[in-house]
Design a protein around this motif. Sequence first.
Motif: not given
Lengths: 517, 333
Positions: B24, B10, B20, B16-17, B12-13
């Motif tokens: 992006h 979690s 991202k 990462e988001t 890492a979750f």
Amino acid sequence: MVAGKKVETADGNIVEMYSIHKRFGGVVALNGVSFKLAKSEVHGLIGENGAGKTTLMKILSGATEQDSGNISINGKIVKNPNPYYLRTLGVQIVHQELSLLPHMTVAENMFLGKELRTKSGLIDKERMYIESKHVLDEIEVSISPNTMVEILSTAQKQLVEIAKSMIGDLKVLILDEPTSSLTDKEIFHLKKILDMFKIKGVSVVLISHKLNEVKDMCDKVTVMRDGKVVHTCCIDAIDIQDMVNYMVGRNVNDTYVPPVLDECSKKIVFELKGINSYVFGEVELKDININVRAGEIVGMFGLIGSGRTEIIKTIYGLRRKQSGTVIIDGVKVKKLLPSKIIEQGVSWVPEDRRKDGLCLEMSIKNNIGLAVFGEISKCGFVNMAKHKGIVNDYMNRLAIKAPNSKMNVGSLSGGNQQKVVLAKWLAVRPKVLILDEPTRGIDVGSKAEIHSLIRKLRDEGMAILVISSELPELFVLSDRVIVMKDGVITGRVMRDGTGMLTEENIMRIATIGVNKV
Amino acid sequence: MSKAKKDKLSKAFTIETADKEKAHFSLSKHLLNFGILYLLLLLCLITSLLTDKFLTTTNIINIIRQGSTVIILSLGMGIVIITGGIDLSVGALSALSAIIVSGALANWKFSIPLAIGCSLLVGLLFGLFNGIIVARFRISPMIVTLASLNAARGIALLYNDGAQIVGLPDAFTQIGRGYIAFIPVPVIIMLVLVAIVYFVMTYTVFGKYLYAIGGNEEVARLAGISVKKIKAAAYSICGIGAALVGVIYAARLNMGDPTMGSGLELDAISSAVLGGINLYGGQGKILGAVIGALLISVLSNSLNLIGISSFWQLVVKAAVLVGAALIYTRKNV
């Protein structure tokens, strides 16, 4: 799965298929095939197109049903097979044509049809994220599960497909041509994944045309020809030449042949001078200079994202160009448009024949004629006799195997489809032929045939540019090789004199980008 | 999964988001995703500068009330288009529904809920018919729903020999004309439906399957999704939406008119396209269609207030539609 129901067979085979027969109409696809797959085994399945590999695996995965014969998985006979049922038994297939939904995320694709739900029945996005992340981590793929599939490269999609198959209880994984679009580095990654599967006790069937990879990755190999198994053995007991001979049933010779035309008769017919092209979000092409002489084959190598296809797109005006000129047969092309380039005598056989090369629902005849209809028609009426002449001529010259020219192209084998695309572009009698991955997903026999055809065209005085990610293909074809990385030409490797045309050399230039002067 | 591992994942979750989103974000992508919303705001701004009649409570409510029917249609249409289909029958179906509800009330003396129920049932049946024919027999939805269009219009005209049906009870007309607090009833119905559809499309498996089928039907089938049922459901929802619109129209006009609603299907399709729903299916957001419908209704209101003739309005609408299509094409490249 309930442990009590499992019956291990004596010899530890997870899949056993006995005397499988299958007919499609009048064509016998499988004629009494027996196939055994042991636990934790990577089993190569090779054979020419039409040998029956894919049909056999379709039967194993439940996509089609056999006419007769038995399949047992884990010692249990499979009755009424369908894809869904076989998946619950742990049989998963990764198809050659990738089947991910582009506008959905990686996690959504991985859980398609088996979504995790919260207690209230809604989609449990977080748990799906965590579980898919877990699977992706397990195979060391660093893609966020929230990524939209459309922005992934083909190789990444392939890895996601494998990850997708790992959701649930995976026992048997069938990989249909997994390496046809992968680079060496990615193939190495795949090999690592397969090694991991072996430890986990997953069995893998690998359908491939790349025999060196079969040799490298598999424990056992089964060779099929004409709907029958002709040979099964341990991988150590067979070498690549034998595999080829078993597959084809005769000796195949596909080696480099030097051009017949001598140096002075070769004039430059295709020249790119200082092409610069920048498009937002794509590879930037910087100062591209290429020339191809009549009667030579120039190979072009680069990993995915190196800009090889972008060059061709730029020449065809499908991409903006900031500067640079294209000179064809000594004439500078003023406006880069597909029609103008074709008029100047350039033919491009695109990489993806099903998408850009063929109208699959149309006949062989009309596909071949597509690019020459303008030339052979008057007041909009096609000259039937000329059309027929051209079609017959090329079907003979390229040895396209089909009952007649009115057949749909979609029903032909990959090799024959590729020949039809080639025929279409040869029919305009080009001076320059650009071949983008000319033998992707084609069996060895047809490959050798297409290669020798390319050599023949060269010796008739055509200038040929071959783009390929398969080094062996470039070795047997090219007179010299251009290597690209990140939109720049990083090296030019000659065959004669310098003797620099080696696999290591090309890979080094393509990955590290040493600029050899 | 062990707790330690879960914690690690979690973590890492979150990392990462966050990465991202940062990596992006691009202005051009943002504009393409939200461009239609900005266009709507820009249009409102320009009109309010040109005329002070635009930005009044009465006018805004008026716009939303007029737009609510097209918005309701565009919800169903959006769902159908996301599955890769299209429904041309919605305009005629709403006329049929208006006739049925009026006939039931005026001629058969049904109670109001029963009358509405009847017309919604007819909408459902027509939708179901469309869906089953499209999914089961693999006939082009264009053909099937074109046939339904003619059938529905024909039945609507036959019922009262082409004449309008008048004399509806006052309680019924409140559905089209009434207010709760200061909000018109059709707007409330619309808002509730938008919320439901948004929820279904975003959080339920059904919503995901609609996208999956539009993205690649074969992939969806192989994933064990019952494509036929989902498709039939999509067309049924669209049919019910059309019937509801017919009820609202009948209530607002205080009559059932068999010729009403011609061309409504085109407004609904335009809304979906303006809102970025891909006509080939599998892509687009349902709220986009809502904003698309709102844009169409603001556009006609603005042009009316500025005093541009209705003939020119058609030309302007055409230009906006083509413009939006061009922008979305670039998005897909």
